[in-house]
Design an enzyme around this catalytic site. Sequence first.
Site, PDB file in Angstrom:
ATOM      1  N   ASP A   7      43.819  41.437  40.246  1.00 47.67           N
ATOM      2  CA  ASP A   7      43.563  40.421  41.102  1.00 47.67           C
ATOM      3  C   ASP A   7      44.929  40.392  42.231  1.00 47.67           C
ATOM      4  O   ASP A   7      45.929  40.704  41.499  1.00 47.67           O
ATOM      5  CB  ASP A   7      43.658  39.043  40.616  1.00 47.67           C
ATOM      6  N   MET A  20      50.744  42.697  50.771  1.00 46.45           N
ATOM      7  CA  MET A  20      50.462  42.277  49.360  1.00 46.45           C
ATOM      8  C   MET A  20      51.647  41.689  48.997  1.00 46.45           C
ATOM      9  O   MET A  20      52.518  42.171  48.936  1.00 46.45           O
ATOM     10  CB  MET A  20      49.863  43.364  48.856  1.00 46.45           C
ATOM     11  N   HIS A 146      45.350  31.061  41.212  1.00 41.51           N
ATOM     12  CA  HIS A 146      45.751  31.763  42.160  1.00 41.51           C
ATOM     13  C   HIS A 146      47.208  32.463  41.666  1.00 41.51           C
ATOM     14  O   HIS A 146      47.855  33.036  42.553  1.00 41.51           O
ATOM     15  CB  HIS A 146      45.858  31.317  43.454  1.00 41.51           C
ATOM     16  N   ASP A 151      44.294  34.927  36.958  1.00 44.46           N
ATOM     17  CA  ASP A 151      43.186  35.287  37.522  1.00 44.46           C
ATOM     18  C   ASP A 151      42.381  36.409  37.194  1.00 44.46           C
ATOM     19  O   ASP A 151      41.219  36.276  36.806  1.00 44.46           O
ATOM     20  CB  ASP A 151      43.238  35.182  39.031  1.00 44.46           C
TER      21      ASP A 151
END
Length: 171
Positions: A7, A20, A146, A151
Site C-alpha cells: 500500500d 511517494m 491510511h 492497510d
Amino acid sequence: MAFIMVDVECDGPIPGDYSMISFGAVLVNDALDETFYGQLKPISDKFIPEALAVSNITREETLTFGDPVAVMTHFRDWITSVSKDRPIFISDNNGFDWMFICWYFHHFLGENPFGHSSQNLGSMYKGLMKDTFENFKHLRKTAHTHHPVDDARGNAEALLTMKKELGLKIK
C-alpha cells in the site's frame, strides 16, 4: 511465489511530478509477521495538501523522511529476504500503488524486483465471486487507517480469507 501486499501513500497523483511519501508491505503468509515500512523524502517541490492530509502527515514532516535511494534499496533487500522465489506484487489498487513502486524502483535503482507485473486484489475477488460489482473490503480485519502497513495488512487478511474460505489457490 511470494505474494507481497503493498500500500502506498503519496502527495499527488503521479510519480515524478509528485512524491511517494510512505509505503507498507506485508508478506502474505498465515502469520502476517513479515512487514516493511518506508518513509521517503519528497522528490519534487510539488504537492497537494489534501493528498498529504489523508495520511495525517505534514509537508514539514515529509522533509525529514529517508533518502529514496536508501529506502528503496532497503525495500529491495527486504523483498529478497522474505521471498524464497519470485515475489508477486499485489495491492488493493495496483494501478496506483504499482505505478509509484515501479517508477521509484526503476528511477532510483534501475531495476524492479517484482519484474513487470502486478496483481489487483479487487479483481481477484470479483473473479472468485463471478460478479464484477462485488467488493472484498468486508473481508479485512485490520482497520483501514491510511497507515500503509495497516492497510496492506488488512488487504493481506482479505487475501488469506479468499484462500481459506473461497478456495483461492495461492502458494
